[in-house]
Scaffold this motif. Structure first.
Motif, PDB file in Angstrom:
ATOM      1  N   CYS A   1     -10.737   0.150   3.777  1.00  0.00           N
ATOM      2  CA  CYS A   1      -9.341  -0.043   3.377  1.00  0.00           C
ATOM      3  C   CYS A   1      -8.791   1.320   2.987  1.00  0.00           C
ATOM      4  CB  CYS A   1      -9.275  -1.016   2.197  1.00  0.00           C
ATOM      5  SG  CYS A   1      -7.591  -1.271   1.593  1.00  0.00           S
ATOM      6  N   LEU A   2      -7.598   1.644   3.476  1.00  0.00           N
ATOM      7  CA  LEU A   2      -7.017   2.958   3.173  1.00  0.00           C
ATOM      8  C   LEU A   2      -6.776   3.137   1.675  1.00  0.00           C
ATOM      9  CD1 LEU A   2      -4.477   3.239   6.135  1.00  0.00           C
ATOM     10  CD2 LEU A   2      -6.673   4.427   5.903  1.00  0.00           C
TER      11      LEU A   2
ATOM     12  N   HIS B   1      -3.453  -8.204   1.192  1.00  0.00           N
ATOM     13  CA  HIS B   1      -2.704  -7.174   0.455  1.00  0.00           C
ATOM     14  C   HIS B   1      -1.361  -7.711  -0.033  1.00  0.00           C
ATOM     15  CE1 HIS B   1      -5.049  -3.504   0.684  1.00  0.00           C
ATOM     16  NE2 HIS B   1      -5.196  -3.586   2.003  1.00  0.00           N
TER      17      HIS B   1
ATOM     18  N   HIS C   1      -6.967  -9.410   6.353  1.00  0.00           N
ATOM     19  CA  HIS C   1      -7.087  -8.319   5.379  1.00  0.00           C
ATOM     20  C   HIS C   1      -5.689  -7.877   4.918  1.00  0.00           C
ATOM     21  CE1 HIS C   1      -9.023  -4.311   4.105  1.00  0.00           C
ATOM     22  NE2 HIS C   1      -7.727  -4.074   4.025  1.00  0.00           N
TER      23      HIS C   1
ATOM     24  N   GLN D   1       0.820  -1.220   0.000  1.00  0.00           N
ATOM     25  CA  GLN D   1       0.000   0.000   0.000  1.00  0.00           C
ATOM     26  C   GLN D   1       0.853   1.270   0.000  1.00  0.00           C
ATOM     27  OE1 GLN D   1      -2.595  -1.459   3.440  1.00  0.00           O
ATOM     28  NE2 GLN D   1      -4.038  -0.238   2.246  1.00  0.00           N
TER      29      GLN D   1
HETATM   30 NI    NI Z   1      -6.607  -2.546   3.152  1.00  0.00          NI
END
Ligand code: NI
Length: 163
Positions: A94-95, A140, A136, A51
């Motif tokens: 989710c960011l 990713h 979660h 991310q």
């Molecule tokens: Ni996320």
């Protein structure tokens, strides 16, 4: 405050598989520190390295910092050893997917193995929010987003909202 920019879907890096961390270098320590700062600055409870554009198997999480003194966790090369048959469904934010809460069904408890920042291998049973958050974040690391847990028609509709 050196928070890192958070990638937003449909950035292609969010759908790629991250590589195992090969050694606990200063760069990994620095990454973990910056990821925690970035997560807190974004008001999140979990953040995975892809991310922030780093394709390595690292995630951070802290489920208690909003209401308590905080309990930062840095997981390097995490592996889920066991998943409960009992599942739980939650609407997950989710960011990297702003303003969407997506219903995802996951194991209610897991046994997680990971390397910590001292290089020690840890094994712990996680349940409830901790188990859901860890699953979660590990998604990713495998390029899987909350969308991907939906049936295809619903997935496409949700994706369309963020393009
Ligand atoms: Ni996320």
């Amino acid at each position: 405050m050196d928070a890192l920019p958070i990638l937003i879907w449909p950035d292609a890096r969010l759908t790629q598989t991250a590589l195992p961390v090969m050694g606990l270098t200063e760069a990994i320590h620095d990454l973990a520190r910056k990821m925690l700062r970035t997560m807190y600055a974004a008001s999140g409870r979990g953040l995975a390295a892809p991310q922030v554009g780093v394709m390595q198997r690292v995630f951070v999480m802290d489920l208690t910092w909003k209401t308590d003194t905080g309990s930062p966790l840095v997981c390097i090369n995490p592996v889920i050893l066991w998943r409960s048959d009992v599942v739980a469904q939650m609407h997950e934010g989710c960011l990297s997917i702003p303003e969407q809460m997506i219903p995802v069904t996951r194991a209610q408890a897991i046994r997680l193995e990971w390397t910590d920042l001292t290089g020690a291998r840890q094994i712990k049973r996680l349940a409830g929010m901790a188990a859901i958050c860890a699953q979660h974040e590990i998604d990713h690391l495998d390029g899987i987003l909350t969308f991907d847990h939906l049936p295809s028609d619903e997935r496409n509709a949700r994706r369309a909202q963020n393009i």
